[in-house]
Design a protein around this motif. Structure first.
Motif, mmCIF file in Angstrom:
data_model
loop_
_atom_site.group_PDB
_atom_site.id
_atom_site.type_symbol
_atom_site.label_atom_id
_atom_site.label_comp_id
_atom_site.label_asym_id
_atom_site.label_seq_id
_atom_site.Cartn_x
_atom_site.Cartn_y
_atom_site.Cartn_z
ATOM 1 N N LEU A 1 0.830 -1.332 0.161
ATOM 2 C CA LEU A 1 0.095 0.219 0.100
ATOM 3 C C LEU A 1 0.773 1.326 0.077
ATOM 4 O O LEU A 1 0.735 2.347 0.538
ATOM 5 N N LYS A 2 1.921 1.024 -0.519
ATOM 6 C CA LYS A 2 3.028 2.026 -0.675
ATOM 7 C C LYS A 2 3.376 2.522 -2.061
ATOM 8 O O LYS A 2 4.553 2.561 -2.402
ATOM 9 N N PRO A 3 2.414 2.837 -2.940
ATOM 10 C CA PRO A 3 2.886 3.253 -4.312
ATOM 11 C C PRO A 3 3.773 4.372 -4.319
ATOM 12 O O PRO A 3 3.686 5.305 -3.298
ATOM 13 N N VAL A 4 4.876 4.519 -4.746
ATOM 14 C CA VAL A 4 5.585 5.681 -4.832
ATOM 15 C C VAL A 4 4.995 7.095 -5.096
ATOM 16 O O VAL A 4 4.115 7.278 -5.889
ATOM 17 N N GLY A 5 5.074 7.742 -4.072
ATOM 18 C CA GLY A 5 4.342 9.282 -4.097
ATOM 19 C C GLY A 5 3.022 9.192 -3.365
ATOM 20 O O GLY A 5 2.416 10.120 -3.179
ATOM 21 N N GLY A 6 2.703 7.945 -3.038
ATOM 22 C CA GLY A 6 1.172 7.958 -2.265
ATOM 23 C C GLY A 6 1.267 8.033 -0.862
ATOM 24 O O GLY A 6 2.302 8.164 -0.228
ATOM 25 N N VAL A 7 0.095 7.782 -0.391
ATOM 26 C CA VAL A 7 -0.025 8.002 1.257
ATOM 27 C C VAL A 7 0.013 6.551 1.896
ATOM 28 O O VAL A 7 -0.658 5.685 1.584
ATOM 29 N N ASP B 1 -3.079 3.943 2.912
ATOM 30 C CA ASP B 1 -4.345 4.314 2.471
ATOM 31 C C ASP B 1 -4.655 3.153 1.204
ATOM 32 O O ASP B 1 -3.741 2.942 0.530
ATOM 33 N N ALA B 2 -5.956 2.870 1.318
ATOM 34 C CA ALA B 2 -6.575 2.101 0.128
ATOM 35 C C ALA B 2 -7.603 2.523 -0.063
ATOM 36 O O ALA B 2 -8.514 2.771 0.681
ATOM 37 N N THR B 3 -7.883 2.665 -1.555
ATOM 38 C CA THR B 3 -9.511 2.958 -2.021
ATOM 39 C C THR B 3 -10.484 1.982 -2.031
ATOM 40 O O THR B 3 -10.016 0.806 -1.968
ATOM 41 N N GLU C 1 -12.001 0.829 -4.430
ATOM 42 C CA GLU C 1 -11.816 0.042 -5.320
ATOM 43 C C GLU C 1 -10.718 -0.915 -5.224
ATOM 44 O O GLU C 1 -10.643 -2.167 -5.626
ATOM 45 N N GLN C 2 -9.622 -0.462 -4.683
ATOM 46 C CA GLN C 2 -8.327 -1.280 -4.498
ATOM 47 C C GLN C 2 -8.728 -2.434 -3.445
ATOM 48 O O GLN C 2 -8.430 -3.654 -3.570
ATOM 49 N N MET C 3 -9.758 -2.031 -2.508
ATOM 50 C CA MET C 3 -10.049 -3.179 -1.352
ATOM 51 C C MET C 3 -10.761 -4.084 -1.991
ATOM 52 O O MET C 3 -10.613 -5.431 -1.787
ATOM 53 N N HIS C 4 -11.638 -3.793 -2.837
ATOM 54 C CA HIS C 4 -12.503 -4.598 -3.560
ATOM 55 C C HIS C 4 -11.553 -5.718 -4.353
ATOM 56 O O HIS C 4 -11.788 -6.982 -4.359
ATOM 57 N N LEU C 5 -10.824 -5.398 -5.042
ATOM 58 C CA LEU C 5 -9.900 -5.741 -6.117
ATOM 59 C C LEU C 5 -9.132 -6.936 -5.090
ATOM 60 O O LEU C 5 -9.117 -8.032 -5.498
ATOM 61 N N VAL C 6 -8.540 -6.484 -4.189
ATOM 62 C CA VAL C 6 -7.701 -7.536 -3.121
ATOM 63 C C VAL C 6 -8.539 -8.748 -2.657
ATOM 64 O O VAL C 6 -8.428 -9.773 -2.750
ATOM 65 N N ALA C 7 -9.885 -7.957 -2.082
ATOM 66 C CA ALA C 7 -10.851 -9.266 -1.625
ATOM 67 C C ALA C 7 -11.158 -10.333 -2.714
ATOM 68 O O ALA C 7 -11.184 -11.338 -2.567
ATOM 69 N N ASP C 8 -11.263 -9.491 -3.997
ATOM 70 C CA ASP C 8 -11.649 -10.497 -5.362
ATOM 71 C C ASP C 8 -10.246 -11.595 -5.479
ATOM 72 O O ASP C 8 -10.601 -12.623 -5.409
ATOM 73 N N ASP D 1 -2.817 0.059 -9.293
ATOM 74 C CA ASP D 1 -1.737 0.686 -8.842
ATOM 75 C C ASP D 1 -1.390 0.153 -7.494
ATOM 76 O O ASP D 1 -1.116 0.827 -6.583
ATOM 77 N N LEU D 2 -1.491 -1.313 -7.428
ATOM 78 C CA LEU D 2 -1.056 -1.957 -6.230
ATOM 79 C C LEU D 2 0.266 -2.753 -6.316
ATOM 80 O O LEU D 2 0.237 -3.562 -5.496
ATOM 81 N N ALA D 3 0.790 -2.544 -7.424
ATOM 82 C CA ALA D 3 1.774 -3.408 -7.706
ATOM 83 C C ALA D 3 3.401 -3.200 -7.664
ATOM 84 O O ALA D 3 4.359 -3.650 -7.991
#
Ligand code: HEM
Ligand code: SF4
Lengths: 178, 556
Positions: free
Chosen positions: B341-347, B350-352, B354-361, B400-402
């Motif tokens: 959860l540390k994309p370069v330049g991100g917070v 934090d996860a949106t 959409e990102q949480m749903h994708l990881v759950a899937d 953007d979680l890779a």
């Protein structure tokens, strides 16, 4: 009117009902034998008990947060009431004092909570062994008068509190017997 | 995964109803903010700079896909579409409205979740290794004990008004991934000589303004006695911990002031009373709860392992991600995957939605329905067949979680800082973002190697700066936000507290200073394999001081 008189007039909450409080803190140089149902300070009680001094048939002892209730253990049979004091609701030492008295030292008399506890703590206090509550806060009184007893009645902690029923599945579970 | 039975479900539902009534009394004005405060703090509701903040417990960081989907739904329905995963394996919502909070808790209760004891002076969420149950170096699975401790500590009638908050962490592996030595109690699972399982107990670690490393107080406490032992420690702390000064109220201060030997004796005496009263945990109960955490039936995926090597040869980005973001599993054709959860330049953290749903899937499709939150603020899929890694990677790329940076310099732990927190001296998030952007090129990160960089916005140390190899601490000097740099901290089995290097830097100079520290390290390391922390331990602070404060050195 002094604060102590005020406390004397405060109602007592016990067995889910209001009662008259018949106990009072000893004031100044009053002698315990001159007062009906006196409550002695912890240090004074220990001093007199150790001296085997003349004490009335029926007396109580007050426990402040720093007092180590183990010192009362040899004398518990003769003590009718132990008033655990809460100078601030955030000071949780009285919860441990109550449990130790009831569970470890086998105290059979009445344990009373006195002072600045809040309504939401009363069910916890009861499960730690408190039998009665001196109600000096209008807010707490109003809540109790409305019949509030804010409690989750499934418990994950075994205590010696008598109103708890064990649950078969896990040994540490208890539930209020209603 | 542990599943609530009727008892647990009724417990949480009653708690939600109780909280709903408290919130109604606050909204109607019957309760003042002062009166409401102790009640909301029993339920993870803080008043922050701009709004209420709700902290939801993720017991020992363990989730299934249904729960993660629900956390995402809550973010969409009641917040601004994102959530923040914390170093205590919990999740925070920064913008809920007070009147919605009972509904949020109701929605969470439907999926066996709650916010009980995520704040207040009580026993907080028990944390553990994010690879628990999967890691190849494990003595025993810590989750079963974490769950038992969660239960025992929930609305404990005696220990809900402690001198201060109380944090317990358990580690089951040889490597300490749970930072147990910076917790009030740290439990290390060990094999006993009789073949059973027990705990080494460490007491009195903590961060904050007086960081301390926990001391070993008992060795080999048998598993059936662990609740008795904890109850003894908690009772000693409740009775004797300081209450006159909130900065001296943690158990670490009690250990320090009472002295280790005396405190050990006090705990032993109390334990002798408590042991064999109510709290023995029968073997069958441990086994029954352990069964919830059984390893899922992993499919045989050995045939796909060779294919992974081919794919890695074709796709360098993927290969880098596999090296950096996967961890060895008990079963050799599987791995644990860390989703950064540390994309370069991100917070950080934090996860949106959409990102949480994708990881759950991904968890339900490939990950045997399990997700973990790590104390480094990342998500983990603990069981993944190697042959599925490429599909997972490609899916993560789309949201953007890779980022292939786990354990590298941009895998920053940061607290919310002045952007949200009422206690902050300085911003943490923009500082993290700036450093991350400066050092984010993958070549640069690989060159630097293993490095933990942690940032706190004030001395409370929510961002674990004391135990960062490089720590950054926001301080206030006459109204100016400055950042002090600490070096040499670590939270693993060789825990150490970082030392302040020298005077602080304004934000505009901080990233340069951090880069100077890193370049100094690269210049002096013995080989590319000598990690920053090892090099620092070898050479000490001097070369770094010389690099950051050259004029001081000349004057001296
Ligand atoms: C935004 C509101 C927050 C406030 C007001 C807050 C406040 C505090 C305070 C006062 C302490 C020091 C306690 C002490 O030493 O007794 C502390 C410690 C800590 N906080 Fe926070 N915090 C906040 C958010 C967070 C977040 C978001 C995280 C995780 C990313 C976090 C993780 C921690 C940790 C791990 C400690 C432990 C350090 C220790 O005492 O050993 N906090 N927090
Ligand atoms: S470290 Fe300080 S600034 Fe950061 S979240 Fe904790 S209290 Fe707030």
């Amino acid at each position: 009117m002094t604060a102590k008189n005020n406390q004397h007039r405060a109602p007592l909450y016990k067995d889910r009902a209001f009662h008259e409080n018949k106990w009072q803190m000893l004031e100044g140089d009053q002698s315990p034998v001159d007062v009906d149902r006196p409550i002695l300070t912890f240090a004074e009680a220990i001093r007199l008990l150790e001296l085997r001094a003349n004490l009335p048939q029926c007396f109580g002892v007050s426990v402040e947060p720093g007092d180590d209730v183990e010192a009362l253990a040899p004398y518990l049979d003769g003590i009718a009431l132990i008033a655990i004091s809460f100078p601030a609701f955030s000071d949780g030492r009285g919860f441990s004092s109550a449990r130790l008295l009831k569970e470890r030292y086998g105290y059979k008399g009445e344990i009373r909570a006195v002072g600045h506890f809040i309504l939401d703590q009363m069910p916890f206090l009861e499960r730690c062994g408190v039998d009665s509550f001196l109600i000096t806060s209008d807010k707490v009184r109003a809540g109790l008068e409305r019949g509030e007893w804010p409690e989750v009645t499934n418990y994950y902690q075994p205590t010696a509190h008598e109103g708890d029923a064990p649950i078969a599945s896990r040994t540490w579970l208890r539930q209020r017997r209603s | 995964m542990y599943r609530y039975d009727e008892f647990d479900a009724a417990f949480v539902n009653q708690r939600v109803a109780q909280f709903r009534s408290q919130v109604e009394r606050r909204v109607s004005g019957e309760l003042t903010e002062d009166e409401f405060k102790p009640l909301r703090l029993m339920n993870g509701l803080y008043l922050q700079l701009h709004a209420y903040m709700l902290r939801v417990a993720i017991p020992y960081g363990s989730l299934d896909s249904r729960q993660l989907h629900r956390l995402a739904d809550v973010a969409t329905k009641y917040d601004r579409g994102y959530a923040h995963f914390t170093t205590r394996q919990n999740v925070q919502y920064n913008w809920p409205s007070l009147s919605d909070t009972p509904d949020i808790l109701q929605d969470l209760a439907e999926v066996d979740m709650h916010a009980i004891q995520t704040s207040g002076n009580c026993i907080r969420n028990v944390t553990t290794d994010h690879f628990a149950g999967a890691a190849h170096d494990e003595v025993a699975d810590p989750r079963v004990y974490a769950e038992i401790i969660r239960q025992w500590s929930s609305l404990h009638p005696e220990f809900s008004f402690l001198p201060r908050k109380f944090k317990i962490a358990i580690n089951g592996a040889k490597q300490d991934r749970a930072a147990i030595r910076v917790h009030d109690i740290g439990l290390q699972l060990v094999q006993l000589t009789d073949g059973g399982v027990g705990f080494d107990v460490y007491v009195g670690g903590g961060q904050g303004r007086t960081p301390m490393i926990a001391k070993l107080v008992a060795e080999g406490v048998a598993e059936q006695d662990i609740l008795s032992y904890l109850e003894a420690v908690l009772r000693v702390y409740n009775l004797y911990g300081r209450r006159d000064n909130k900065y001296k109220a943690r158990i670490k201060i009690l250990v320090h002031e009472t002295g280790l030997e005396q405190l050990k004796a006090d705990i032993e005496a109390e334990y002798a009373h408590v042991k064999s009263t109510f709290l023995d945990i029968p073997k069958e109960e441990i086994e029954r709860i352990d069964a919830y955490f059984a390893m899922p039936k992993l499919r045989d995926a050995s045939a796909g392992v060779a294919k992974l090597a081919e794919t890695r040869a074709r796709d360098a980005g993927f290969s880098q991600w596999v090296s950096q973001n996967t961890h060895g599993h008990k079963v050799s054709d599987h791995v644990s995957v860390t989703v950064s959860l540390k994309p370069v330049g991100g917070v950080p953290g934090d996860a949106t939605a959409e990102q949480m749903h994708l990881v759950a899937d991904l968890a339900s499709q490939y990950g045997y329905d399990e997700v973990r939150v790590s104390h480094a603020q990342n998500l983990v899929l603990p069981h993944v067949a190697k042959e599925d890694l490429y599909a997972i990677y490609q899916a993560l790329v789309t949201v953007d979680l890779a980022e292939a940076n786990v354990g590298l310099v941009t895998d920053i732990i940061a607290c919310p800082g002045l952007d949200y927190c009422a206690l902050a001296n300085a911003r943490s998030i923009p500082v993290a973002q700036d450093i991350s952007e400066r050092l984010g090129a993958i070549e640069r990160q690989k060159q630097i190697g293993d490095l933990k960089l942690n940032i706190s916005g004030c001395i409370n140390a929510c961002g674990h700066h004391h135990v960062g190899h490089i720590g950054i601490l926001g301080v206030d000097r006459k109204g100016e936000e400055l950042y002090q740099i600490t070096l040499g901290g670590s939270s693993d089995e060789n825990t150490s507290i970082g030392a302040i290097l020298g005077r602080g830097f304004p934000a505009a100079e901080l990233t340069d200073a951090i880069e100077a520290v890193i370049d100094t390290y690269i210049g002096l390391r013995l080989s590319d394999d000598e990690r920053f922390i090892d090099a620092y331990r070898r050479v000490g602070p001097k070369p770094f001081k010389e690099a950051l404060y050259p004029s001081d050195q000349k004057a001296a």
